[in-house]
Design a protein around this motif. Sequence first.
Motif, PDB file in Angstrom:
ATOM      1  N   PRO A   1       0.847  -1.193   0.000  1.00  0.00           N
ATOM      2  CA  PRO A   1       0.000   0.000   0.000  1.00  0.00           C
ATOM      3  C   PRO A   1       0.884   1.245   0.000  1.00  0.00           C
ATOM      4  CG  PRO A   1      -0.687  -1.553   1.702  1.00  0.00           C
ATOM      5  CD  PRO A   1       0.621  -2.047   1.178  1.00  0.00           C
TER       6      PRO A   1
ATOM      7  N   GLU B   1      -4.559   0.285  -6.111  1.00  0.00           N
ATOM      8  CA  GLU B   1      -5.188   0.568  -4.817  1.00  0.00           C
ATOM      9  C   GLU B   1      -6.227   1.656  -5.028  1.00  0.00           C
ATOM     10  OE1 GLU B   1      -1.994   1.609  -2.123  1.00  0.00           O
ATOM     11  OE2 GLU B   1      -2.304   3.719  -2.551  1.00  0.00           O
TER      12      GLU B   1
ATOM     13  N   TYR C   1      -6.813  -2.195  -1.093  1.00  0.00           N
ATOM     14  CA  TYR C   1      -5.406  -2.218  -1.492  1.00  0.00           C
ATOM     15  C   TYR C   1      -4.954  -3.411  -2.320  1.00  0.00           C
ATOM     16  CZ  TYR C   1      -5.291   1.148   2.347  1.00  0.00           C
ATOM     17  OH  TYR C   1      -5.531   2.224   3.155  1.00  0.00           O
TER      18      TYR C   1
END
Length: 497
Positions: A188, A312, A335
């Motif tokens: 992420p 994401e 994500y």
Amino acid sequence: MKYFRSLLTLCVSLAMLPNLSNAEEILQVPGKMFNAEQESLQTFPPSLRLPPVTIPKRAGRSATAIAAPSVSEVVLPELSVTELQQMQAAGEEKNTRVGLGRDLPETLNAVSAWQWNAVAGGMVAHMKLTSTNAKRVRVLLRMGELPQGAELRFYAPQDLANVMGPYGHAAMQTQPKDTDNKTLFWSPSIEGDTLGMEVFLPNTAQVSDLDMRIERLSHVVIDPISGEVQESYLKATTQADTFACQIDVACEASPGLQIQSKAVAGYFFTTELGETSFCTGTLLNNYSDDGTPYFLTANHCINDEKKSASMEFSWFFASSGCNANDGNTLIKRTYLGSQLLAKRPEADSTLLQLNQAPPAGVVFSGWSANGMPPASAVAGIHHSGFASLVLNAVITWPQKYSQGYVIGNGRNPLDEQTTTTLPFDSEGEFAYVQWTKGVALAGGSGSALLMQDKGNYFVTGVLLGGSSSCANPTGIDYYGRLDKSFATFKPWLTKRR
């Protein structure tokens, strides 16, 4: 009360599906509200197994030696002016490159040299990676089979209350492989210039079982979510502001379009080289009405499995009121990327299935493969950005709204030798759209073109690019026609229980 009733009526109509079980061809499916009572996001543990501030320093080799650091740290220098100038967008495709890739030192990958600390059930190690003055960072991991019970967590060192993870063996099964059968996983993204990573190994695993390389870092220069831009980039670019003519969804969009906006997400994606871009896409319903998270976007944004896995998503990124500019406080993020199901490059369209369910409250948009005749009234909802900003300005990219009409269909103008005249062709893969309100700017690539039929909105196209801008509000934008991609996407969109 009148506004609430209109919303309720539309929600009910969105949920109604026609009885098409005996139809020879399904060419249109209405949308559906997600069950708001069902929480689809996994609730992750709110903290690290061992916060780095509690890790003791390792003793030096002598009484006078400085204690060894408790966390493996890498600090990369600021990007050069030459590197920053590579960020400037080229052409009329409306995706936006927002980040560049950076190499990491090979010494970082000696996992046996990391400081491993005992915790309940196993041991952990921490890494801290800084790319000076980045507005957001993420890293690429290349790894063998992650041991059962191992966990990865990511965090901003200054904000330990917001930890992303854990990502374990199961999450890695959805990620792509390289030619050596190693898993590729983009972390992420973390706001700010420093990313922290915690690796946990259970008692059943040894450090020697961990086959992992921290391969590359993506340094984000332009952050559509925070609205911040690296100051040195602003000094390096000569492009002009393009914000003034955009219209917030919360300002003028109808109640129906505001509901439709809950199907729209802005997303980051990152190439294997670390170049991060930002585009827009839309959740689509299917005939079975079963909540499968199909996601439609542009092929020039997502055209291979590695890019789709890196996605994401930012959901509900819309201002709470007209020009409130608070959309970044309302975002819910997912994500784990997506699986690429099918693509039709000729119409610049890609269909994906999300690896992680979207948050409660989203809408699965209806769609229509009935085509778009000239003069059809249309609308768009997109996350549009900028070419450059006034120095020190902070502007986020919440959902924008545009309204206009189809002036005709034709071939892809960007493929032609000249764009002085549009290549009109009734059988062409693209619809040409002129806006009467608002425009679609960089970052809007992959956003849907919407037509209204009997009170409902249907996705009928996908944004490639075009010439509309604040300086040229009557410029023409080009949308790949869903009716031309329909044969490719049909197995999923018309799926029966």
